[in-house]
Structures are given as structure tokens and as C-alpha cells.
Write a protein that holds these residues in place. Structure first.
Motif, PDB file in Angstrom:
ATOM      1  N   ASP A  30       0.804  -1.048   0.051  1.00  0.00           N
ATOM      2  CA  ASP A  30       0.016  -0.051  -0.094  1.00  0.00           C
ATOM      3  C   ASP A  30       0.760   1.289  -0.156  1.00  0.00           C
ATOM      4  OD1 ASP A  30       0.865  -0.343   2.524  1.00  0.00           O
ATOM      5  OD2 ASP A  30      -1.116   0.492   3.714  1.00  0.00           O
ATOM      6  N   LYS A  42      -4.381   4.032  -3.621  1.00  0.00           N
ATOM      7  CA  LYS A  42      -5.560   3.723  -3.809  1.00  0.00           C
ATOM      8  C   LYS A  42      -5.651   2.761  -4.918  1.00  0.00           C
ATOM      9  CE  LYS A  42      -7.125   8.467  -3.302  1.00  0.00           C
ATOM     10  NZ  LYS A  42      -7.757   9.532  -4.083  1.00  0.00           N
ATOM     11  N   ARG A  43      -4.501   2.545  -5.487  1.00  0.00           N
ATOM     12  CA  ARG A  43      -4.462   0.998  -6.332  1.00  0.00           C
ATOM     13  C   ARG A  43      -2.770   0.838  -6.499  1.00  0.00           C
ATOM     14  NH1 ARG A  43      -2.858   2.792 -11.246  1.00  0.00           N
ATOM     15  NH2 ARG A  43      -2.868   4.778 -11.825  1.00  0.00           N
ATOM     16  N   GLU A  44      -2.600  -0.222  -7.361  1.00  0.00           N
ATOM     17  CA  GLU A  44      -1.242  -0.726  -7.190  1.00  0.00           C
ATOM     18  C   GLU A  44      -0.907  -0.712  -8.725  1.00  0.00           C
ATOM     19  OE1 GLU A  44       0.377  -4.257  -5.741  1.00  0.00           O
ATOM     20  OE2 GLU A  44      -0.802  -4.323  -3.874  1.00  0.00           O
TER      21      GLU A  44
END
Length: 164
Positions: free
Chosen positions: A59, A127-129
Motif C-alpha cells: 500500500d 488507492k491502487r497498485e
């Protein structure tokens, strides 16, 4: 003794007052205006290069780039924003310890390097990888210059341009 020297003193000679006034005015102008060259505003001229983000695992993510300043005045990187994270931090590394800082100096005719093993950007709670090949938009904010938007290409997690 002549009559002129015996009884009356000669009238004092007076200099033209306009010449004295001109000298005083010139001296005042030099004192108030200074004797130096005209004022030239010191302005930073910023350019970003070498930007990238290693593919994150988890994260958090890191960002690296170089900000060159070819201008005559310094500036400071004061914050970074990105749609990838609501909390992008500026981190300094000293004595192998990382800590958040409020800003980084960018000297006139110098550069700020954010690189692996050193100072860097840290994206918290992403918020996203993003995956290798993606691009992550960031906006760099400065003390004196306007914001600069940069796309960080996402590279392999092991990417290190210093070794290429």
C-alpha cells in the motif's frame, strides 16, 4: 591706504547656487538609489527529468526524479499531490534513517535529486497498485514557481537508473 581698503570691506564673492544644488541632488540620488547595477529579479527556472516509480508492492510507493534549476534564484519543493494517494510525503534520508520533511531546497543553477537510497517521494495508502508500463500523475508544488505536472512511468520494482 586706498579708500576701498581703508573704510569698506569688499563684498564676499558668491558661487552660483544652482551648481551647489546640482551637486547635492546628485549625491542624494546616488545615496538613495545606490551605486550598484540595476535590480534584477532572481527567478528560478525549473525542469524535471528522470522521473519514475518502481512498481509498488503493498500500500505504499516511492517516486524519484530530478528537478533542475537553471535560473538565477532558488526555490523549494513544498508539497506533492497525486490521484494515486491522498498523502504524498517528501522524505529525507540521513544516516540511513528516513524522515518526513516540509520542503527541499532547489538552489539557483543547481538541482534537487530524489533517488533510490536517498531523498524521495513517498505515496502512503495508495488507492491502487500501478503496474509496470503505467504512468502515475503527480503535481509538484513550489514556494516561488507555479506547479509542475509530471507523469511518473512505473518501472520494474528493481529498476535503478544509476546502474544503467
Amino acid at each position: 591706504m586706498s579708500a576701498a581698503s581703508a573704510g569698506t570691506a569688499a563684498a564676499p564673492r558668491t558661487r552660483p547656487r544652482t551648481a551647489v544644488a546640482a551637486v547635492i541632488s546628485l549625491a542624494a540620488a546616488l545615496t538613495l538609489g545606490g551605486c550598484s547595477t540595476p535590480y534584477v529579479e532572481e527567478k528560478p527556472e525549473l525542469k524535471v527529468s528522470g522521473a519514475f516509480m518502481p512498481q509498488p508492492v503493498g500500500d505504499m510507493a516511492a517516486g524519484f526524479l530530478t528537478i533542475g534549476n537553471s535560473g538565477t534564484g532558488p526555490d523549494k519543493l513544498t508539497s506533492v499531490t497525486s490521484p494515486l494517494s491522498d498523502d504524498v510525503q517528501i522524505h529525507e534520508v540521513k544516516d540511513q534513517k528516513m524522515k518526513r520533511v516540509a520542503s527541499f531546497e532547489i538552489p539557483a543553477n543547481g538541482e534537487l535529486r530524489l533517488e533510490r537510497g536517498g531523498n524521495h517521494l513517498m505515496f502512503m495508502d495508495i488507492k491502487r497498485e500501478p503496474k509496470q508500463g503505467d504512468k502515475v500523475a503527480v503535481e509538484l508544488h513550489f514556494e516561488r514557481s507555479g506547479p509542475i505536472t509530471v507523469d511518473l512511468p512505473v518501472e520494474a520494482a528493481s529498476h535503478n537508473p544509476a546502474h544503467h
